[in-house]
Design a protein around this motif. Structure first.
Motif, short mmCIF file in Angstrom:
data_model
loop_
_atom_site.label_atom_id
_atom_site.label_comp_id
_atom_site.label_asym_id
_atom_site.label_seq_id
_atom_site.Cartn_x
_atom_site.Cartn_y
_atom_site.Cartn_z
N PRO A 156 0.83 -1.21 0.00
CA PRO A 156 0.00 0.00 0.00
C PRO A 156 0.86 1.25 0.00
O PRO A 156 2.07 1.17 0.27
N SER A 157 0.26 2.38 -0.32
CA SER A 157 1.03 3.61 -0.42
C SER A 157 1.60 4.06 0.90
O SER A 157 2.59 4.76 0.96
N GLU A 192 -3.34 0.79 -4.43
CA GLU A 192 -2.88 1.55 -3.27
C GLU A 192 -4.05 2.06 -2.44
O GLU A 192 -4.02 2.01 -1.20
#
Length: 272
Positions: free
Chosen positions: A95-96, A173
């Motif tokens: 994920p971001s 994301e």
């Protein structure tokens, strides 16, 4: 490319040498004709030739060093490209951001815990005992050792398997960041359920009682969950995007939903 440039420079130097040699031959002939006047010119030519020899040797040394460095540079480039490929594959599934769960807990809860703890030390021990008895009567018997909320991220393949209508503008994301938020909501609720009354402010105590009523239901017993009203960001909010994310995660088996009273309860599922 550098080797070609160096070769071109050597050709130029050879041509220059040949030109100077021709001039030297002419000067030798002239010296025999005018021996006294040609000595300074010959000295200048000798100095210039010595300087050019040093330049040629310097170019050769530099060219040899660059040639020896080429294989090492190629190996370094290959290793860098392999590492870049690995990092790109890893970034697809990550994920971001990975927010700290502790910082995601309700700030009011943390502040009120400190305030209420300070007040409790000032109260009489008998009053604390009475409050503890009251709390023991309210707290449901919840199964211990539930552990941390599951962080079951989705993959690129799962996201691409969805229809374009369901996927919309969602990215990997965004969805995985929302999974982080959901785990934080569930953990904050678990803290509220387990905390004693003297450690909670009145506004949080009301929510804690509601959560304790919900946790006794068979559908959520022993599971991590959060309420629809908990969706307040930073990545997952109660808007169209947030609802779309819930739809996708429900379709992919990451969560299930139920309604208990007037509350919409979202239950986090664990990997099979």
């Amino acid at each position: 490319m550098e080797g070609n440039q160096a070769g071109s420079s050597l050709d130029s130097l050879i041509a220059s040498f040949n030109k100077r040699i021709g001039e030297l031959q002419e000067l030798v002939i002239a010296r025999n004709m005018y021996p006294a006047s040609t000595i300074p010119d010959l000295s200048a030519i000798d100095t210039a030739l010595s300087s050019m020899e040093l330049q040629v040797q310097s170019i050769k040394d530099r060219l040899r060093e660059e040639t020896e460095a080429i294989p090492k540079a190629k190996k370094l480039i290959e290793a860098s490209l392999k590492q870049q490929g690995k990092l790109q594959k890893m970034s697809i599934y990550a994920p971001s951001h990975f927010p700290d769960k502790a910082t995601m807990l309700n700030s009011d809860l943390n502040r009120c815990l400190l305030q209420e703890n300070a007040k409790q030390y000032e109260q009489h021990s008998t009053l604390s005992s009475l409050k503890f008895d009251e709390e023991a009567a309210v707290l449901p018997k919840e199964k211990k050792g539930r552990g941390s909320p599951p962080l079951w991220y989705i993959t690129v393949e799962e996201l691409n398997s969805l229809s374009s209508y369901m996927r919309g503008r969602l990215t990997l994301e965004k969805v995985n960041a929302a999974i982080n938020d959901m785990a934080s909501y569930a953990e904050a609720n678990a803290h509220l359920i387990a905390a004693s009354k003297q450690k909670l402010a009145e506004n949080l105590w009301e929510k804690a009682l509601k959560l304790r009523d919900i946790v006794t239901e068979q559908a959520v017993k022993g599971k991590h969950f959060f309420l629809e009203t908990d969706m307040k960001g930073p990545s997952l909010k109660l808007d169209n995007t947030g609802k779309a994310i819930l739809t996708v995660l429900r379709h992919l088996g990451r969560l299930s939903e139920t309604r208990i009273g007037q509350n919409r309860v979202i239950i986090l599922m664990k990997p099979h």
